[in-house]
Design a protein around this motif. Sequence first.
Motif, PDB file in Angstrom:
ATOM      1  N   PRO A 205     -35.701  42.964 -78.196  1.00 39.61           N
ATOM      2  CA  PRO A 205     -37.030  43.486 -77.853  1.00 39.61           C
ATOM      3  C   PRO A 205     -38.068  43.011 -78.874  1.00 39.61           C
ATOM      4  N   LEU A 206     -39.290  42.909 -78.446  1.00 35.61           N
ATOM      5  CA  LEU A 206     -40.382  42.459 -79.324  1.00 35.61           C
ATOM      6  C   LEU A 206     -40.491  43.323 -80.579  1.00 35.61           C
ATOM      7  N   THR A 207     -40.136  44.594 -80.443  1.00 34.46           N
ATOM      8  CA  THR A 207     -40.233  45.520 -81.579  1.00 34.46           C
ATOM      9  C   THR A 207     -39.379  45.085 -82.766  1.00 34.46           C
ATOM     10  N   GLU A 208     -38.356  44.280 -82.502  1.00 32.84           N
ATOM     11  CA  GLU A 208     -37.448  43.880 -83.593  1.00 32.84           C
ATOM     12  C   GLU A 208     -37.928  42.638 -84.336  1.00 32.84           C
TER      13      GLU A 208
ATOM     14  N   ILE B 124     -43.753  50.162 -75.022  1.00 27.26           N
ATOM     15  CA  ILE B 124     -44.115  49.025 -74.151  1.00 27.26           C
ATOM     16  C   ILE B 124     -43.553  47.740 -74.754  1.00 27.26           C
ATOM     17  N   ALA B 125     -43.713  47.610 -76.076  1.00 32.45           N
ATOM     18  CA  ALA B 125     -43.230  46.390 -76.743  1.00 32.45           C
ATOM     19  C   ALA B 125     -41.724  46.201 -76.525  1.00 32.45           C
TER      20      ALA B 125
ATOM     21  N   ALA C  47     -47.389  49.294 -87.239  1.00 30.26           N
ATOM     22  CA  ALA C  47     -47.916  50.527 -87.841  1.00 30.26           C
ATOM     23  C   ALA C  47     -47.181  51.693 -87.193  1.00 30.26           C
ATOM     24  N   HIS C  48     -46.103  52.133 -87.827  1.00 34.11           N
ATOM     25  CA  HIS C  48     -45.231  53.192 -87.289  1.00 34.11           C
ATOM     26  C   HIS C  48     -44.750  52.813 -85.890  1.00 34.11           C
ATOM     27  N   ASP C  49     -45.111  53.633 -84.880  1.00 33.90           N
ATOM     28  CA  ASP C  49     -44.596  53.320 -83.542  1.00 33.90           C
ATOM     29  C   ASP C  49     -45.603  52.538 -82.702  1.00 33.90           C
ATOM     30  N   ARG C  50     -46.553  51.897 -83.358  1.00 33.45           N
ATOM     31  CA  ARG C  50     -47.483  51.022 -82.649  1.00 33.45           C
ATOM     32  C   ARG C  50     -47.458  49.639 -83.291  1.00 33.45           C
ATOM     33  N   ILE C  51     -47.688  48.634 -82.463  1.00 36.13           N
ATOM     34  CA  ILE C  51     -47.689  47.279 -83.016  1.00 36.13           C
ATOM     35  C   ILE C  51     -48.957  46.547 -82.576  1.00 36.13           C
TER      36      ILE C  51
END
Lengths: 84, 688
Positions: free
Chosen positions: A7-10, A68-69, A49-53
């Motif tokens: 996932p993009l979050t990683e 979403i990410a 930034a925490h749970d937002r990117i």
Amino acid sequence: MKKRVRPLTEIEEGHTAVITAVVAIPSLRQRLYELGFCPDANVRMALKAHDRIVCEIEMTRIGMHSSIASTILVLPIDEHRVRQ
Amino acid sequence: MNPLVVTYALVGNPNTGKSTLFNQLTGLNQKIGNYPGVTVERREGRVIYPDDVAITLLDLPGTYSLSPHSPDEALVSAILLGKHPSITKPNGILCIVSALALERGLYLASHIIDQQYPILIVLTMTDLAHQNGIAINIPLLEQRLGVRIVPTIADKGIGIDNVREALRTSLRISPAVRQWKLPADVEVEVNELTSLLIHHAHIPQERALFEATTLLSTNQSTNPHTQVFDRIILDHVLQDHQRLDALGYDRHSLFIQSRIDWIRSLCDGVLTRTRKSTTSIDSLDRLLLTPSIGYPLFALSMVLLFSAVYTWASYPMTWIEEGISWSGRVLMDLLPESSFRSLLLDGVLGGTGAVLVFLPQIAILFFLLSVLEESGYMARAAFLLDKVMRKVGLPGKAFIPLLSSFACAVPGILATRTLENQRDRIITLFVAPLMSCSARLPVYTLLIAATIPANVVVGFLPLQALVLTSLYFLGIVLAFCITFFLRRSVVKGPSPDLLIELPPYRLPLMKNVFMNMWERSLIFLKRAGTIILFASIVLWYFSTHPQIPTASPSEQLSMSYLGTAGRILEPLFAPLGYDWKIGVALLSSFLQRELFISTINTLTNIGSNDLLVLSVHQHLNNINQNLPTLPALSVLIFFAIAPQCLSTIAVIQRETNSWQWTIFFITFYTILAYGVALLVYNVGLYLL
């Protein structure tokens, strides 16, 4: 970082990846495609930034919640911070 | 075709410099109105040529495609598809594409080309693209696309003349033709369905492809168009769904992906990027968007914004006030004492003048809000605040309408159209009027100046400023409490997660900022010259008639129609600590908030604002000799909460399209305002 789809979050800050798939519900997927998040597009993680990117696609910055990410699946294309 | 009735719509992605281009092309030949049926601001302007030919430009909200996700996008889609009940389709489209995001802009342009419009593409931000290592081969792109493309740097006025010239000739050029292709077996199905829609459902030929692809890409249960078509069409669509599913296509992505594939091939050899990213602004984003630094910076920016409104406005306010006093003295010298002189001095000059004084504050507030918007900070503040706002039940994007409501609730409520979710919209527009708007400012300023001592507390904090800030906070805290309550009772349900475009940082373009300030100031002046002037004359008449020649001025006022009505209503306001004059002024403010000042001015027969402050102080002293601050505090709290202002109520009715919500809005806030003012006054009496 091994090159595997994730996932993009990683993706780490400053790193770039190529999108392989978007697995969101159809209406959200449509909006993400319209914003440029479609397979084969490059995306760069600008800030976490925490749970937002904040990520950058087609020279445009998009802020999103990590939920979403996480629907944007990517393959890292560089192991180092992108330098100008 | 008569050129005077030719209308071009400006269509483009958000943040592509559309407004800048619109301002450059039309100058001051603009008017702002409302779209009939839906209240979203309709901005029209004219491009006038030396030979008196004019083309009307219609500025539409930013959008990414014709498949809408929010009400403002739905408006664009309805107009371009010719489905809007009262707005005719434009004759052509001026499609604004940012050179920074060419592919995304072409995605929208491809939808417009499908609609067979004459189209002119304006490429904006070409200088920024160049700085960021982006090169676009425009002649090659024009050749491949079959559309004229005009490069511009709109904020510097470069290329604007070329756009004017191209605009004039573009109507004579045949519309471009659709080039994006679907897989052959899908194309067959789409052609069949398109033909059926044209011949059986009588859908206009240029719209049929859009309807066909929408029907095929979405399931019938989620398709808003389903109810429009009859059984024959829907059965056909169902069979198509089964065939496409059996062939292994992902119908939801198929059509979008086909367009994107075509755009990529179109841009191959046209678009060259020598730099891949804008890492230089990472550090600025980190500063503004990381909570530990971002929140204090946000708080500081808000404090600076509101302090500037008062500090900067003080001088021009004094000048206007002196001008009004001077006009009054001239009138006194010119005219003999008569009812007519009283009407001009106390009614017209007193009533409207007392309100006009506050024009600088309103202009400066709109100026600063435009600066925030233009600089790219507004969207970042929405990103930053998303987490904290979600805790009470609002998405971060609601911050933009709420901040706009500090200037005026009407544009604030209209800005809720950018929220995708209907529940978020309802709650945001319900609480937006609690943000203390600029029309409340005059009342706050007057009552605070009249009753709160100009002391300094805790060593450095001016007490008057502290009271004013508390009133702003009261609105914010109440808005959060009400949201929290509504989210858990009447308007339950989740909000979509944050997804927001963060525009590039840029120095605000002063032309845009000043034009926005000018438009808003003009609206304020129009109100002062119409509703407030009319109401001031009516109030003057009812406060001076019937005329009793032997009565003193105060007896005359007390025995006037207004005085009699006020005394009848006095028991209603007495528990809040008001006499009949304040009661009448409060009632008049339900028409327009600023009318409180005009009414008090008329009822005390005072011409200048300095004297008005003294007169209000005296008046409150008469009501409560020991505690004149208490009734003032009660008025202030009533004002911070009550749903005064007819325009706000009208906009809420139109935007919710529900009388139940509107009546709930009026009743809820009137009772709340009365209750809290009653509580504060009586607790104050008990404690002090």
